[in-house]
Design an enzyme around this catalytic site. Structure first.
Site, PDB file in Angstrom:
ATOM      1  N   LYS A 145      71.123 -13.771  89.409  1.00 50.66           N
ATOM      2  CA  LYS A 145      71.755 -13.637  88.151  1.00 50.66           C
ATOM      3  C   LYS A 145      72.058 -15.118  88.056  1.00 50.66           C
ATOM      4  CE  LYS A 145      74.465 -10.610  89.746  1.00 50.66           C
ATOM      5  NZ  LYS A 145      74.847  -9.730  88.819  1.00 50.66           N
ATOM      6  N   ARG A 146      72.767 -15.618  86.770  1.00 50.27           N
ATOM      7  CA  ARG A 146      73.064 -16.893  86.604  1.00 50.27           C
ATOM      8  C   ARG A 146      74.158 -17.246  87.242  1.00 50.27           C
ATOM      9  NH1 ARG A 146      71.125 -19.771  81.873  1.00 50.27           N
ATOM     10  NH2 ARG A 146      72.601 -21.323  82.360  1.00 50.27           N
ATOM     11  N   LYS A 165      68.320  -2.502  87.024  1.00 50.09           N
ATOM     12  CA  LYS A 165      66.670  -2.760  87.728  1.00 50.09           C
ATOM     13  C   LYS A 165      66.818  -2.401  89.145  1.00 50.09           C
ATOM     14  CE  LYS A 165      66.311  -6.026  84.094  1.00 50.09           C
ATOM     15  NZ  LYS A 165      66.601  -7.440  83.651  1.00 50.09           N
ATOM     16  N   LYS A 167      80.936 -14.288  88.362  1.00 50.09           N
ATOM     17  CA  LYS A 167      79.811 -13.451  88.946  1.00 50.09           C
ATOM     18  C   LYS A 167      80.142 -13.610  90.463  1.00 50.09           C
ATOM     19  CE  LYS A 167      76.655 -13.811  85.208  1.00 50.09           C
ATOM     20  NZ  LYS A 167      76.105 -12.593  84.862  1.00 50.09           N
ATOM     21  N   HIS A 172      79.048  -9.470  73.305  1.00 52.49           N
ATOM     22  CA  HIS A 172      78.402  -9.482  74.655  1.00 52.49           C
ATOM     23  C   HIS A 172      79.591  -9.921  75.841  1.00 52.49           C
ATOM     24  CE1 HIS A 172      73.992  -8.225  74.143  1.00 52.49           C
ATOM     25  NE2 HIS A 172      74.222  -8.889  72.980  1.00 52.49           N
ATOM     26  N   THR A 187      72.572  -5.866  83.677  1.00 51.98           N
ATOM     27  CA  THR A 187      71.315  -5.249  83.332  1.00 51.98           C
ATOM     28  C   THR A 187      70.461  -5.329  84.689  1.00 51.98           C
ATOM     29  OG1 THR A 187      70.552  -7.004  82.316  1.00 51.98           O
ATOM     30  CG2 THR A 187      71.173  -4.943  80.902  1.00 51.98           C
TER      31      THR A 187
END
Length: 842
Positions: free
Chosen positions: A569-570, A681, A575, A378, A677
């Protein structure tokens, strides 16, 4: 003129929510009242909203039970190959509405509760999220369970029943504060304890090598108590099982050996054993090498493998006696999928059982193990890779350490014979890493012990083969596969966005819910005025509904006509929530510079949790809230720009916010986000994406056409080139005036007037220690955001691009992902057949 439809009447017209037949509604009301009275022991005049929620949950659960028993009986008779998905995280969210959707009960339950004077949506809000995950990896496991049941696979999810899931996030003066998530406080109507299947799990002890084999003795025993949760497929009468283990001390715990502390202390010390399933480790993409965490990893593996072997032996297929003595057929009857390296101890544990307990030869046992296990990677971030210190394993799991050493000895023998004298390659490929303390590289253990290794998006799988696992790929190219992630369209469209699901069904029928590729049929309607209007209208309704929610829950007033710009998101440096912050401040500065200029209004919402020990991530949250304090209270700005930090982002909040989004921010540095992911969505729910060529964004651009997604920034090749020549943030700071102004404002205390140096660490990070090259993508990002603004000013063209995106999102169904796992890794065929309903004659 007819009066406007009430919310309840609108919902009744949504066909994807199922039929509300009169008998059905009457039965549901009767059962609801029965549960209120007999299960909850409450009279209507003292019942609370929570009692009503539990009555409804039990009523809906009744519809699962017959199908659940029938499904398991069906597997026992047919004895198919069983799939075991092992994960330390299952981020399930709420269960009530998902169960109603998959059983086709939504409209009937809505009507029944309505007739009882209750509002079903209010009752749904009472359910606690099952937050047994951190983010993508745990939510992926949940989507996979839904797809495996929908595709009729005999699949089981195995994990830990954490007493406390991911913490609840409170924001206090702009800082994250964690609160324990006591999700079981009121009980969980969806689980069934199965104490009869309790299993012993051993720790510590020592190894004895005797003439009749190896013995692991003097161990401490902890009991694993299973709790089963039903997993319904979409309207196919299949109900699979998620089995989560809870740790229990045996009754003789600390009492069998002479104990100076005495009886009372021994009973109090039971907590030490039971702490194993107390709490989820709250790290996303970060390895924390703690003994308790290793205990959790072995605990789930040891309990699960006993269960798998018991089920394999007692299945009546091809054997009349109760016990199968041969394990030759094991890989034909069992597939074990390892969700990251967290359950990697399954490999040495299976070897231990086969060799020490079942007395198989090493060669037979190894053949069975490799053919049974498969590993999903992952992440490529080095700080996330699990490397357990040898001394810890030596103490906690001494036999497993011996087995790992033997696995590695044989592995090294093979590499040495393939590449004679290449000692550097042997060092790189070893399962044991030399250093100040020796460590076990769990990813290497997984690759050596599995027949298939996969990444979770094409670019990620390519990076694995080219970098992280390059040596292994050269040795065993056939082992490496790609399985691009997906999401379940049941939760992430039908459940969270029924208005959009219905518009789509009116155009192309409702078969797309099982076969999401059918969304391609929408392409021929891309210029259909009616569809364009309907899609825009449902988005506006979703935005309005979310605005009302935000005002009620967070007391913030927002402009529903602004562009809803979302990054949820986290919180993590890779990110690049900081890049988003730089854009926000740049927009603010532009408004202040030319307050009378036309400006596309935006509401920027950022949400996500920071790991409690991740200082930088917590500072990023404080920066976001500090920017909001300045921007949201500047009268010159008005409602042209608002900045909201969404508190306590979780599955149930995602279900509200994603349908309301216009713009999805997927802006990680190329090569760092394995897949993502959330990106899928947003695409399915009618938002447009601004993103880098990273993770599944690459495939989203390919599916929709690069002109229908806002791509910016460096590609992986550019990042690699910059790593070679060196990234110098100061060059960008010196060259780009708007960037320099933003950084000077952050460092000069413009956003923290009471503590001018509050953000000095963040500025220092961006200027001198930024692994993720935020400044290098700044100009490209700003320019790309200008294109977003330009298109948003043309609502019709915007909506046409939205339709092209929805039409291209079919690939990103987890049904497609699971079909690929099934055929290419597990060797089973998905099936669309319904099994008989409980009330059908057999």
């Amino acid at each position: 003129m007819s009066r406007p439809l009430s919310d309840h009447e609108k919902k009744k017209q949504i066909s994807v929510r199922g039929l509300a037949g009169v008998e059905n509604v009457t039965d549901l009301k009767k059962n609801f009242n029965r549960h209120l009275h007999f299960t909850l022991v409450k009279d209507r005049n003292v019942a609370t909203p929570r009692d009503y929620y539990f009555a409804l949950a039990h009523t809906v659960r009744d519809h699962l039970v017959g199908r659940w028993i029938r499904t398991q009986q069906y597997y026992y008779e047919k004895d198919p190959k069983r799939i075991y998905y092992l994960s330390l995280e299952f981020y399930m969210g709420r269960t009530l509405q998902n169960t109603m959707v998959n059983l086709g009960l939504e409209n009937a339950c809505d009507e029944a509760t309505y007739q009882l004077g209750l509002d079903m949506e209010e009752l749904q809000e009472i359910e606690e999220d099952a937050g047994l995950g951190n983010g993508g990896l745990g939510r992926l496991a949940a989507c996979f369970l839904d797809s495996m049941a929908t595709l009729g696979l005999a699949a089981y999810g195995y994990g830990i029943r954490y007493e406390f899931g991911i913490f609840n996030q409170k924001i206090s003066n702009g800082w994250q504060v964690e609160e324990a998530d006591d999700w079981l406080r009121y009980g969980n109507p969806w689980e069934k304890a199965r104490p009869e299947y309790t299993r012993p799990v051993q720790f510590y002890g020592r190894v004895e090598h005797t003439p009749d084999g190896v013995k692991w003795v003097d161990t401490q025993v902890v009991l694993a108590l299973p709790y089963d949760t039903p997993v319904p497929g979409y309207r196919n009468n299949t109900v699979n099982t998620m089995r989560l283990w809870s740790a229990k001390a045996p009754n003789d715990f600390n009492l069998k050996d002479f104990n100076v502390g005495g009886y009372i202390q021994a009973v109090l010390d039971r907590n030490l054993a039971e702490n194993i399933s107390r709490v989820l480790y709250p790290n996303d993409n970060f390895f924390e090498g703690k003994e308790l965490r290793l205990k959790q990893e072995y605990f789930v593996v040891a309990a699960t493998l006993q269960d798998i072997i018991r089920r394999f032996k007692s299945s009546k297929f091809g054997s009349l006696e109760a016990v199968r003595t041969t394990f030759d057929a094991f890989p034909d009857k069992v597939a074990i999928q390892l969700n990251d390296t967290h359950p990697a101890m399954a490999i040495p544990e299976l070897m231990r059982i086969l060799v020490d307990v079942e007395k198989q030869s090493w060669e037979q046992a190894w053949d069975v193990t490799v053919r049974t296990c498969a590993y999903t990677n992952h992440t490529v971030l080095p700080e996330a890779l699990e490397r357990w210190p040898v001394p810890l394993l030596e103490q906690l799991l001494p036999r497993h350490l011996e087995i790992i050493y033997e696995i590695n000895r044989r592995h090294m023998e093979r590499i040495s014979s393939l590449y004679p004298g290449d000692f550097d390659r042997m060092r790189r490929m070893s399962v044991i890493e030399e250093g100040d303390v020796k460590r076990i590289n769990m990813a290497h253990l997984c690759i050596v012990g599995s027949h298939a290794v996969n990444g979770v998006a094409r670019i990620h799988s390519d990076i694995l083969k080219a970098t992280l696992f390059k040596d292994f790929y050269e040795t065993d190219p056939g082992k490496f596969q790609n399985k691009t992630n997906g999401i379940t369209p049941r939760r992430w469209l039908v459940l969270c966005n029924p208005g959009l699901a219905e518009i789509i069904a009116e155009k192309i029928g409702d078969d797309y819910i099982r076969d999401l590729d059918q969304l391609k049929k929408l392409l021929k309607f891309v210029n259909d005025e009616g569809l364009i209007r309907d899609i825009a209208k449902v988005k506006q309704e979703n935005k309005l509904k979310f605005s009302v929610y935000l005002e009620k829950e967070y007391k913030v007033k927002i402009n529903p006509n602004s562009m809803f710009d979302l990054q949820v998101k986290r919180i993590h440096e890779y990110k690049r929530q900081l890049l988003n912050c730089l854009h926000i401040i740049t927009m603010y500065n532009r408004i202040k510079k030319e307050p009378n200029k036309q400006f596309t209004p935006r509401t920027v919402m950022i949400g996500g949790k920071a790991a409690p020990g991740y200082h930088t991530a917590k500072m990023i949250i404080k920066l976001i809230t500090a920017i909001g304090d300045i921007v949201n209270n500047d009268p010159v700005v008005g409602d042209r720009l608002k900045v909201i930090f969404l508190e306590n982002y979780k599955v149930s909040l995602a279900e509200k916010v994603i349908p309301a989004a216009d713009l999805s921010e997927q802006i990680s540095t190329a090569g760092t986000e394995a897949s993502g992911t959330g990106n899928m969505k947003f695409m399915l729910n009618g938002a447009l994406t601004i993103g880098t060529m990273d993770g599944a964004n690459v495939e989203m651009a390919e599916e929709a056409g690069e002109g229908n997604i806002f791509i910016f920034g460096m590609r992986v090749e550019d990042v690699d080139q910059m790593d070679r020549k060196g990234y110098n943030a100061k060059d960008y700071y010196d060259r780009i005036p708007e960037l320099r102004q933003v950084i000077d404002q952050i460092s000069g205390g413009f956003f923290s007037p009471k503590q001018p140096d509050l953000f000095k660490d963040i500025v220092n990070l961006l200027m001198y220690h930024d692994r993720f090259k935020v400044f290098a993508d700044y100009e490209s990002y700003m320019k790309c955001q200008e294109s977003v603004n330009a298109l948003y000013k043309n609502p019709k063209e915007w909506t046409k691009m939205v339709i092209r995106n929805i039409a291209a999102s079919g690939k990103f169904s987890s049904d497609r992902t699971i079909s690929e796992y099934a055929r290419e890794i597990w060797g089973v065929e998905p099936s669309t057949a319904k099994i008989p309903a409980p009330d059908d004659p057999r």
